[in-house]
Scaffold this motif. Structure first.
Motif, short mmCIF file in Angstrom:
data_model
loop_
_atom_site.label_atom_id
_atom_site.label_comp_id
_atom_site.label_asym_id
_atom_site.label_seq_id
_atom_site.Cartn_x
_atom_site.Cartn_y
_atom_site.Cartn_z
N LEU A 9 43.55 -45.93 -29.39
CA LEU A 9 44.84 -46.37 -29.88
C LEU A 9 44.74 -47.48 -30.93
O LEU A 9 45.76 -47.99 -31.41
CB LEU A 9 45.71 -46.88 -28.71
CG LEU A 9 46.57 -45.82 -28.00
CD1 LEU A 9 45.69 -44.83 -27.23
CD2 LEU A 9 47.55 -46.48 -27.04
N GLY A 10 43.51 -47.86 -31.28
CA GLY A 10 43.33 -48.90 -32.28
C GLY A 10 43.57 -50.29 -31.74
O GLY A 10 43.93 -51.20 -32.52
N ALA A 58 51.51 -49.39 -30.43
CA ALA A 58 50.26 -48.93 -31.05
C ALA A 58 50.17 -47.42 -31.01
O ALA A 58 49.69 -46.79 -31.97
CB ALA A 58 49.07 -49.57 -30.33
N TYR A 59 50.65 -46.78 -29.94
CA TYR A 59 50.61 -45.32 -29.85
C TYR A 59 51.49 -44.68 -30.91
O TYR A 59 51.11 -43.71 -31.54
CB TYR A 59 51.04 -44.88 -28.44
CG TYR A 59 51.31 -43.41 -28.34
CD1 TYR A 59 50.26 -42.49 -28.41
CD2 TYR A 59 52.62 -42.93 -28.23
CE1 TYR A 59 50.53 -41.13 -28.34
CE2 TYR A 59 52.88 -41.57 -28.15
CZ TYR A 59 51.82 -40.67 -28.21
OH TYR A 59 52.07 -39.32 -28.16
N LYS A 76 49.88 -44.83 -34.30
CA LYS A 76 48.71 -43.95 -34.41
C LYS A 76 49.15 -42.48 -34.41
O LYS A 76 48.52 -41.64 -35.07
CB LYS A 76 47.80 -44.21 -33.20
CG LYS A 76 46.36 -43.83 -33.45
CD LYS A 76 45.71 -44.81 -34.47
CE LYS A 76 44.24 -44.51 -34.62
NZ LYS A 76 43.64 -45.34 -35.66
N GLU A 121 50.12 -41.33 -37.72
CA GLU A 121 48.93 -41.17 -38.59
C GLU A 121 48.16 -39.90 -38.27
O GLU A 121 47.69 -39.21 -39.18
CB GLU A 121 48.02 -42.40 -38.41
CG GLU A 121 46.74 -42.32 -39.23
CD GLU A 121 45.82 -43.49 -38.95
OE1 GLU A 121 44.66 -43.44 -39.38
OE2 GLU A 121 46.25 -44.47 -38.29
N LEU A 122 48.05 -39.52 -36.96
CA LEU A 122 47.20 -38.40 -36.57
C LEU A 122 47.98 -37.10 -36.28
O LEU A 122 47.38 -36.12 -35.84
CB LEU A 122 46.39 -38.79 -35.31
CG LEU A 122 45.44 -39.96 -35.46
CD1 LEU A 122 44.74 -40.24 -34.14
CD2 LEU A 122 44.40 -39.69 -36.55
N LEU A 137 44.63 -38.71 -28.37
CA LEU A 137 45.48 -39.88 -28.49
C LEU A 137 46.54 -39.90 -27.38
O LEU A 137 46.78 -40.95 -26.76
CB LEU A 137 46.14 -39.90 -29.87
CG LEU A 137 47.15 -41.02 -30.13
CD1 LEU A 137 46.44 -42.39 -30.12
CD2 LEU A 137 47.85 -40.81 -31.48
N TYR A 178 46.92 -42.65 -24.27
CA TYR A 178 48.18 -43.36 -24.07
C TYR A 178 48.67 -43.20 -22.65
O TYR A 178 49.15 -44.16 -22.03
CB TYR A 178 49.20 -42.87 -25.09
CG TYR A 178 50.58 -43.44 -24.87
CD1 TYR A 178 50.82 -44.83 -25.00
CD2 TYR A 178 51.65 -42.60 -24.54
CE1 TYR A 178 52.09 -45.33 -24.77
CE2 TYR A 178 52.92 -43.10 -24.33
CZ TYR A 178 53.13 -44.48 -24.45
OH TYR A 178 54.38 -45.01 -24.22
#
Length: 309
Positions: A11-12, A30-31, A34, A37-38, A56, A60
């Motif tokens: 999740l960065g 954060a999820y 992300k 982005e993905l 991802l 999460y």
């Protein structure tokens, strides 16, 4: 689910102790970022886009669940402790290896006391060699400056040394030549005089007695014949000729007196105002009248040399 996956990292988010302190709201934010982005719709050319997006979502869901997240945090803690212990073990192992290698090197190295003793002996040996060189150098200087055993001549014909049986001559002076020259032009050394007189016989010794204006020397030959041969035949350099006479005249007089008509060279004849050194007049050359004779002959020879030039 792969146990090696770090769900915080997917999740960065920061992992470890810092990740365990994150709130559920921070994880959800954060999820969402992300996921935008993905999402596969944003990556039509990526064949792994769907798999990455599913991973991802799984991460999460693990972090969103309180129990699953606690277990995951415990798993990360155990891994961190394992890595720390491994690191400490490796450090101790490296230290043990280093100590072992150090002991092995020390076992092959020479004993420090033996090494110090060898160094002391080496320096002492070098010092002894240097002292020997210094002594030899001083001995050579002393031998070079030691005067000849020949005594200084006197007006009466030389000194006498006293012995238990009476007095006798310290040197056979009939084998000695008196050589003089002016301090002009070429000066003469003992080596040069030895070479000049060595043509007529072996030279035992040469003693130079020089003043500021005039040079003189005593040349000791090995035989009287060599003295007779050298008289009248050794002239030296034309720019500064030599005056050669015997220290003590032999009896009978020499067959070839100095500057006789038999001599060759530009100074073959004696000066007209100087008496030939034969008979009684020759004796005066060694006595009180020698200086005036010497000065007169040298003056004539100098003038002749200038005319020759």
């Amino acid at each position: 689910m792969d146990s090696d996956v770090d769900h915080y990292d997917v999740l960065g988010l920061p992992s470890g102790e810092e990740g365990a302190k994150l709130s559920e709201k921070e994880i959800s934010k954060a999820y969402r970022l992300k996921a935008l982005e993905l999402h596969p719709d944003k990556r039509p050319d990526d064949r792994n886009a769907h798999a990455n997006f599913q991973r991802l979502k799984t991460s999460y869901e693990v972090l969103k669940d309180e129990k699953a997240r606690k277990l995951f945090d415990d798993l990360l803690r155990v891994k961190r402790d394992k890595i720390r212990r491994q690191s400490q073990h490796d450090s101790k192992r490296r230290k043990m290896m280093s100590d072992l290698e150090e002991r092995e090197r020390a076992s092959f190295e020479p004993d420090p006391r033996k090494k110090a003793q060898d160094e002391e002996e080496r320096i002492a040996r070098k010092l002894k060699e240097e002292i020997a060189k210094i002594r030899a150098m001083h001995a050579n200087k002393a031998s070079a400056t030691t005067p000849s055993p020949m005594k200084k001549e006197t007006a009466a014909g030389g000194d006498k040394e006293s012995t238990g049986g009476g007095s006798r001559s310290s040197l056979d002076k009939e084998k000695v030549l008196k050589v003089t020259w002016e301090k002009i032009g070429v000066d003469y050394t003992a080596q040069q005089l030895t070479e000049l007189f060595g043509q007529f016989g072996e030279v035992e010794d040469v003693v130079i007695k020089s003043s500021r204006k005039k040079g003189s020397a005593l040349v000791v030959m090995t035989s009287k014949d060599a003295v007779a041969a050298a008289c009248g035949n050794v002239l030296g350099d034309l720019s500064n000729p030599l005056l050669v006479v015997p220290l003590v005249p032999s009896n009978p007089p020499y067959a070839s007196p100095p500057f006789s008509s038999a001599s060759k060279g530009p100074f073959s004849s004696a000066p007209k105002d100087v008496e030939e050194p034969n008979g009684p007049a020759f004796t005066n050359l060694v006595g009180a009248g020698y200086k005036s004779f010497e000065d007169a002959v040298l003056e004539k020879m100098r003038k002749a040399a200038q005319r020759q030039k």
